[in-house]
Write a protein that holds these residues in place. Structure first.
Motif, PDB file in Angstrom:
ATOM      1  N   UNK A 107      -3.557  34.738 -73.621  1.00  0.00           N
ATOM      2  CA  UNK A 107      -5.017  34.742 -73.715  1.00  0.00           C
ATOM      3  C   UNK A 107      -5.593  33.390 -73.310  1.00  0.00           C
ATOM      4  N   UNK A 108      -4.998  32.309 -73.812  1.00  0.00           N
ATOM      5  CA  UNK A 108      -5.522  30.970 -73.507  1.00  0.00           C
ATOM      6  C   UNK A 108      -5.392  30.635 -72.024  1.00  0.00           C
ATOM      7  N   UNK A 109      -4.258  30.985 -71.411  1.00  0.00           N
ATOM      8  CA  UNK A 109      -4.109  30.697 -69.982  1.00  0.00           C
ATOM      9  C   UNK A 109      -5.044  31.550 -69.148  1.00  0.00           C
ATOM     10  N   UNK A 110      -5.321  32.774 -69.608  1.00  0.00           N
ATOM     11  CA  UNK A 110      -6.324  33.589 -68.926  1.00  0.00           C
ATOM     12  C   UNK A 110      -7.687  32.913 -68.981  1.00  0.00           C
ATOM     13  N   UNK A 111      -8.014  32.338 -70.133  1.00  0.00           N
ATOM     14  CA  UNK A 111      -9.296  31.651 -70.266  1.00  0.00           C
ATOM     15  C   UNK A 111      -9.354  30.410 -69.382  1.00  0.00           C
ATOM     16  N   UNK A 112      -8.258  29.665 -69.318  1.00  0.00           N
ATOM     17  CA  UNK A 112      -8.240  28.477 -68.465  1.00  0.00           C
ATOM     18  C   UNK A 112      -8.426  28.883 -66.997  1.00  0.00           C
ATOM     19  N   UNK A 113      -7.681  29.899 -66.567  1.00  0.00           N
ATOM     20  CA  UNK A 113      -7.822  30.365 -65.191  1.00  0.00           C
ATOM     21  C   UNK A 113      -9.206  30.886 -64.903  1.00  0.00           C
ATOM     22  N   UNK A 114      -9.755  31.670 -65.839  1.00  0.00           N
ATOM     23  CA  UNK A 114     -11.100  32.207 -65.642  1.00  0.00           C
ATOM     24  C   UNK A 114     -12.146  31.103 -65.641  1.00  0.00           C
ATOM     25  N   UNK A 115     -11.960  30.088 -66.509  1.00  0.00           N
ATOM     26  CA  UNK A 115     -12.913  28.989 -66.563  1.00  0.00           C
ATOM     27  C   UNK A 115     -12.990  28.270 -65.223  1.00  0.00           C
ATOM     28  N   UNK A 116     -11.831  27.999 -64.623  1.00  0.00           N
ATOM     29  CA  UNK A 116     -11.790  27.320 -63.322  1.00  0.00           C
ATOM     30  C   UNK A 116     -12.366  28.209 -62.233  1.00  0.00           C
ATOM     31  N   UNK A 117     -11.923  29.458 -62.216  1.00  0.00           N
ATOM     32  CA  UNK A 117     -12.389  30.405 -61.195  1.00  0.00           C
ATOM     33  C   UNK A 117     -13.901  30.600 -61.275  1.00  0.00           C
ATOM     34  N   UNK A 118     -14.418  30.839 -62.495  1.00  0.00           N
ATOM     35  CA  UNK A 118     -15.844  31.099 -62.667  1.00  0.00           C
ATOM     36  C   UNK A 118     -16.695  29.884 -62.310  1.00  0.00           C
ATOM     37  N   UNK A 177     -12.625  18.886 -62.600  1.00  0.00           N
ATOM     38  CA  UNK A 177     -13.185  20.112 -63.178  1.00  0.00           C
ATOM     39  C   UNK A 177     -12.106  20.923 -63.878  1.00  0.00           C
ATOM     40  N   UNK A 178     -10.929  21.012 -63.270  1.00  0.00           N
ATOM     41  CA  UNK A 178      -9.836  21.786 -63.858  1.00  0.00           C
ATOM     42  C   UNK A 178      -9.439  21.222 -65.224  1.00  0.00           C
ATOM     43  N   UNK A 179      -9.343  19.890 -65.309  1.00  0.00           N
ATOM     44  CA  UNK A 179      -9.003  19.252 -66.585  1.00  0.00           C
ATOM     45  C   UNK A 179     -10.104  19.499 -67.612  1.00  0.00           C
ATOM     46  N   UNK A 180     -11.374  19.366 -67.192  1.00  0.00           N
ATOM     47  CA  UNK A 180     -12.493  19.575 -68.109  1.00  0.00           C
ATOM     48  C   UNK A 180     -12.513  20.994 -68.638  1.00  0.00           C
ATOM     49  N   UNK A 181     -12.327  21.954 -67.747  1.00  0.00           N
ATOM     50  CA  UNK A 181     -12.366  23.356 -68.179  1.00  0.00           C
ATOM     51  C   UNK A 181     -11.193  23.685 -69.100  1.00  0.00           C
ATOM     52  N   UNK A 182     -10.036  23.143 -68.799  1.00  0.00           N
ATOM     53  CA  UNK A 182      -8.885  23.364 -69.682  1.00  0.00           C
ATOM     54  C   UNK A 182      -9.162  22.808 -71.074  1.00  0.00           C
ATOM     55  N   UNK A 183      -9.720  21.609 -71.143  1.00  0.00           N
ATOM     56  CA  UNK A 183     -10.031  21.006 -72.435  1.00  0.00           C
ATOM     57  C   UNK A 183     -11.089  21.826 -73.179  1.00  0.00           C
ATOM     58  N   UNK A 184     -12.130  22.285 -72.469  1.00  0.00           N
ATOM     59  CA  UNK A 184     -13.203  23.034 -73.127  1.00  0.00           C
ATOM     60  C   UNK A 184     -12.689  24.339 -73.718  1.00  0.00           C
ATOM     61  N   UNK A 185     -11.722  24.977 -73.034  1.00  0.00           N
ATOM     62  CA  UNK A 185     -11.132  26.206 -73.563  1.00  0.00           C
ATOM     63  C   UNK A 185     -10.290  25.909 -74.796  1.00  0.00           C
TER      64      UNK A 185
END
Length: 478
Positions: A289-300, A47-55
């Motif tokens: 901004x991008x790392x915030x999105x990656x972190x938020x994507x995983x957290x959310x 999931x972490x890899x998928x969310x990072x890629x989607x961001x």
């Protein structure tokens, strides 16, 4: 503990940890992966890899570094002093003319940069000493600089609106159109407040000296033509291309960045050193901004997997709120969150909690986003964070205390609340321009949508509810 209770614990742990000053992005990733491992085992790493890629594959985020680069180049073009002087000459006969010139300069410069810290700092170096030398009340002068410098949060091309559009699945183009009139309304309220204070108590804002009042009209017009018009032309070219569907936000941002370089060359302020510095600052801000999105994507994703949103929904259902009460509660919570947190964390982490409830209460996600952007002016103006106040204090004369700065800011926070009430009572302020340009339910101009739809769809970071409940790892968003 049940999964929803674990989800709420996850949120509480996050708030507790950031209270110690840990980096937000990496805290989100660590807590998301940690609780995700508890909930779904090794699938969390997929999931972490998928969310990072989607961001990283989200096209709308390309416009963020381009707009930031445009802002940093304009900031280093050394046109702010000329712009301020020309507007001061044009407004010389108005009550509180120097403060009005400061607000108008802030509004225009914030539109060109969108970088609150840069605008507040530069205006604190330029306009604040000028107002203090002219005999302006220090609290009023500080409040004008801080409030005016925050207008870039709302007025397009706002980075906040780009992030909200990517988070909520709302057209960035429509958000820009919707934010245009509310931004002008807020700037107008600020100017009206200054004029009222200057008329009621002229000692707070003395008239300009005779050498300013006696400047002939041709000199005023020449000053405007050589400072105001070039920057205004760049801004309106970028915004016009977006609003009228001539270019996507990313394409318009690229044109704006190129135009900023041309403007800097025209003002003989371009150098390789300034270009290098602008590139570095852009990369640093965009990476954040991008790392915030990656972190938020995983957290959310993990939070939704644990059905944490369901607890929030049940609480709202239990309160049995009307649509108006829900909007007041949501905006009040966001207002309170603006005290300890910056707007990026609020948009990326907490706003998605409210998004699933908008359809239930019949709230347009576009209108909600504009209201949130207006509300988040306060995140830079209210303690304990109040970054605008600390930017100002960092370069202000030592005689100006942080307490005086806060006292000057509070009336402008009141103007933000007045603007929010006006926007809620008269939603056409935000909705009229998008409807006129794109129609109520019609299509936006071809190629204008970069954030995934007309609004109200699945957000970028939320997993599908059914797959989450069945224990499957959600697929990346398109």
């Amino acid at each position: 503990m049940t999964d929803p209770q674990v989800g709420i614990l996850m949120l509480v742990v996050f708030l507790f940890v950031i209270g110690f000053g840990f980096p937000i992005a990496f805290t989100l990733m660590a807590i998301g992966v940690g609780f995700g491992y508890y909930a779904m085992g090794n699938h969390i790493f997929e999931l972490f890899v998928q969310r990072t890629f989607s961001v990283m594959a989200n096209d709308v985020l390309i416009s963020v570094p381009l707009f930031l680069f445009m802002g940093y180049i304009v900031e280093r073009a050394n046109i702010l002093d000329r712009l301020f002087l020309s507007i001061e000459l044009a407004a010389k006969n108005l009550p509180g003319s120097l403060a009005i010139a400061t607000l108008l300069t802030c509004a225009l410069f914030a539109t060109a940069t969108g970088i609150v810290g840069a605008v507040v700092t530069l205006m604190s170096l330029l306009a604040l000493p000028a107002m203090l030398r002219a005999g302006y009340d220090p609290k009023l002068a500080a409040g004008v600089v801080c409030a005016g410098g925050c207008l870039g949060i709302l007025i397009p091309p706002s980075v906040l609106l780009i992030l909200y559009g990517a988070t909520a699945g709302v057209s960035v183009v429509k958000l820009y159109a919707g934010a245009f009139l509310p931004g002008l309304m807020l700037a107008g309220l600020y100017v009206s407040y200054v004029v009222f204070r200057a008329i009621a108590n002229p000692a707070l804002a003395p008239k300009p000296p005779k050498e300013i009042l006696d400047v002939p009209l041709p000199k005023v017009l020449w000053a405007l033509a050589t400072s105001f018009l070039p920057l205004a032309a760049l801004i309106f070219t970028v915004l016009g291309a977006i609003l009228f569907g001539l270019a996507t936000p990313t394409e318009a941002a690229a044109v704006g960045a190129a135009g900023a370089i041309v403007l800097a060359i025209a003002y003989r302020s371009f150098s390789f050193a300034k270009l290098t510095e602008s590139v570095y600052l852009t990369a640093r801000s965009a990476a954040m901004v991008c790392w915030l999105f990656v972190g938020s994507a995983t957290f959310s994703a993990v939070f939704a997997y644990l059905n944490g949103h369901e607890v929030v929904r049940q609480l709202i259902d239990y309160l049995d709120l009307s649509g108006t009460q829900f909007m007041i509660l949501a905006q009040f919570i966001i207002f309170l969150l603006g005290w300890p947190l910056e707007w990026t964390e609020i948009i990326i982490i907490f706003v998605p909690i409210f998004l699933p409830l908008l359809q239930h209460y019949g709230v347009d996600p576009l209108f909600f986003g504009i209201l949130v952007a207006l509300n988040l002016q306060t995140s830079f103006l209210t303690p304990p964070v109040a970054m605008a106040a600390f930017y100002c204090k960092g370069v202000a004369p030592k005689s100006l205390s942080i307490e005086d700065i806060f006292k000057g800011i509070y009336p402008f926070v009141g103007m933000v609340l007045v603007a929010m009430v006006l926007l809620y009572v008269f939603p056409e302020i935000a909705l009229w321009l998008p409807e006129q340009l794109y129609g109520g339910g019609g299509e936006t101009p071809a190629g204008a949508l970069e954030s995934g739809g007309q609004g109200g769809g699945t957000t970028l970071f939320e997993p599908d509810a059914e797959s989450a409940s069945e224990g499957e790892v959600p697929a990346p968003a398109d």
